[in-house]
Design an enzyme around this catalytic site. Structure first.
Site, short mmCIF file in Angstrom:
data_model
loop_
_atom_site.label_atom_id
_atom_site.label_comp_id
_atom_site.label_asym_id
_atom_site.label_seq_id
_atom_site.Cartn_x
_atom_site.Cartn_y
_atom_site.Cartn_z
N ILE A 21 0.82 -1.21 0.00
CA ILE A 21 0.00 0.00 0.00
C ILE A 21 0.86 1.26 0.00
O ILE A 21 0.55 2.23 -0.70
CB ILE A 21 -0.96 -0.03 1.20
CG1 ILE A 21 -2.05 -1.09 0.98
CG2 ILE A 21 -1.59 1.35 1.44
CD1 ILE A 21 -2.94 -1.34 2.18
N ASP A 40 11.38 3.11 4.37
CA ASP A 40 11.05 1.71 4.60
C ASP A 40 12.20 1.04 5.33
O ASP A 40 13.37 1.39 5.13
CB ASP A 40 10.81 1.00 3.26
CG ASP A 40 9.93 -0.24 3.41
OD1 ASP A 40 8.77 -0.19 2.98
OD2 ASP A 40 10.41 -1.25 3.95
N ASP A 67 14.26 2.54 10.38
CA ASP A 67 13.27 2.05 11.32
C ASP A 67 12.47 3.25 11.81
O ASP A 67 13.02 4.13 12.48
CB ASP A 67 13.97 1.34 12.48
CG ASP A 67 13.01 0.83 13.55
OD1 ASP A 67 11.80 1.12 13.48
OD2 ASP A 67 13.50 0.16 14.48
N VAL A 68 11.18 3.30 11.47
CA VAL A 68 10.38 4.49 11.81
C VAL A 68 10.09 4.59 13.30
O VAL A 68 9.51 5.60 13.74
CB VAL A 68 9.07 4.53 11.01
CG1 VAL A 68 9.35 4.75 9.53
CG2 VAL A 68 8.23 3.28 11.23
N SER A 146 -7.31 0.02 9.14
CA SER A 146 -7.68 -1.32 8.69
C SER A 146 -9.15 -1.51 9.02
O SER A 146 -9.72 -0.77 9.83
CB SER A 146 -6.83 -2.36 9.44
OG SER A 146 -7.37 -3.67 9.30
N TYR A 159 -2.58 -6.10 16.70
CA TYR A 159 -2.86 -5.40 15.45
C TYR A 159 -4.19 -4.66 15.54
O TYR A 159 -4.31 -3.50 15.15
CB TYR A 159 -2.88 -6.40 14.30
CG TYR A 159 -3.06 -5.79 12.93
CD1 TYR A 159 -1.97 -5.25 12.24
CD2 TYR A 159 -4.31 -5.75 12.31
CE1 TYR A 159 -2.13 -4.70 10.97
CE2 TYR A 159 -4.47 -5.21 11.05
CZ TYR A 159 -3.38 -4.68 10.39
OH TYR A 159 -3.54 -4.13 9.13
N LYS A 163 -4.75 -0.58 15.24
CA LYS A 163 -5.54 0.03 14.18
C LYS A 163 -6.76 0.78 14.73
O LYS A 163 -7.18 1.78 14.15
CB LYS A 163 -5.95 -1.03 13.16
CG LYS A 163 -4.77 -1.62 12.40
CD LYS A 163 -3.94 -0.56 11.68
CE LYS A 163 -2.82 -1.15 10.84
NZ LYS A 163 -2.05 -0.13 10.10
N THR A 194 -1.45 -7.80 -0.84
CA THR A 194 -0.15 -7.16 -0.63
C THR A 194 0.83 -8.20 -0.12
O THR A 194 0.43 -9.31 0.26
CB THR A 194 -0.24 -6.04 0.42
OG1 THR A 194 -0.49 -6.62 1.71
CG2 THR A 194 -1.35 -5.04 0.09
#
Length: 255
Positions: A21, A40, A67-68, A146, A159, A163, A194
């Site tokens: 995405i 990324d 690494d964000v 999501s 997760y 989200k 994806t």
């Protein structure tokens, strides 16, 4: 010239821009003339995506491997992106991870790692970009949620929590940043083909279940999500902030 083509031309940072995405979002924005910086963890993937976008779209496409969740790395990345793009007026937080582990087996490490990438990183990358966003008219942030932002899945509590959190952060930041002219929205994908969903999509029975759940009777593509993101980043959505756009083929429209 379309309204989308008349949208802001300041640069956009896209986290998770190396694949899926994120990559599709970066390309969709570049197609309407917006320079992009693809961040990324997979630096090679980001570099390959940026080179392809630059060649096809004729705009600056910058890439960084980082690494964000690393604050120091993010600060350096903001400076590098600003220099490369000539200005930053947008953020798309598409970086995300998922680990299937129900509460009987969930560990603190798994919980923390998922929340750090999917939720915490959006907040602190946005914070690092505030000076840039405030200095450009039409700035906008889009977080990728999501369908797990609005429903629950027993196998992925971390997760699901992350989200749901994206929706809450969207509303909070929209209220705080609206007076600065910065819009903040979220896009919540359904079942999308994806790399993250490859195990499910490559298994015909599992994919068939996803198709059956969608009234439109197909799974989504990254481009389906990217088009929604591009709209929310554009002047066409100039009076849209604090909202959540579900792009799921109708999965959440029924029990």
């Amino acid at each position: 010239m379309s309204a989308l083509e008349m949208s802001p031309t300041t640069g956009v940072v896209v986290t998770g821009g190396g694949s899926g995405i994120g990559r599709a979002c970066a390309r969709a924005l570049a197609e309407v003339g917006r320079p992009v910086s693809l961040w990324d963890l997979n630096g090679e993937g980001a570099a390959e995506a940026a080179a392809s976008i630059a060649a096809d779209c004729g705009v600056i496409a910058h890439s960084l491997g980082l690494d964000v969740t690393d604050g120091a790395a993010v600060a350096d990345a903001v400076a590098a992106a600003r220099e490369a793009l000539g200005g930053i007026g947008g953020l798309v937080h598409a970086a995300g991870i998922v680990t299937a582990m129900d509460i009987d087996h969930l560990t603190e490490e798994i919980w923390d790692s998922v929340l750090k990438v999917n939720l915490r990183a959006e907040v602190f990358v946005a914070k690092a970009l505030l000076g840039d966003l405030r200095s450009h008219e039409g700035s906008a942030i889009v977080g990728i949620g999501s369908i797990m932002s609005v429903v629950g899945n027993p196998l992925i509590p971390s997760y699901t929590a992350s989200k749901h959190g994206v929706v809450g952060v969207t509303k909070s930041l929209a209220n705080h940043l609206g007076p600065d002219g910065i819009r903040v929205n979220a896009v919540c994908p359904g079942y999308i083909d994806t790399p993250m969903t490859a195990l499910m999509m490559d298994d015909p029975p599992s994919k068939a279940v996803c198709v059956e759940k969608a009234p439109l009777r197909r799974v989504g593509t990254p481009e389906d999500i990217a088009k929604a993101v591009r709209f929310l980043m554009s002047d066409e959505a100039g009076f849209v902030t604090g909202t959540t756009l579900i792009v799921d083929g109708g999965v959440t429209s029924h029990d």
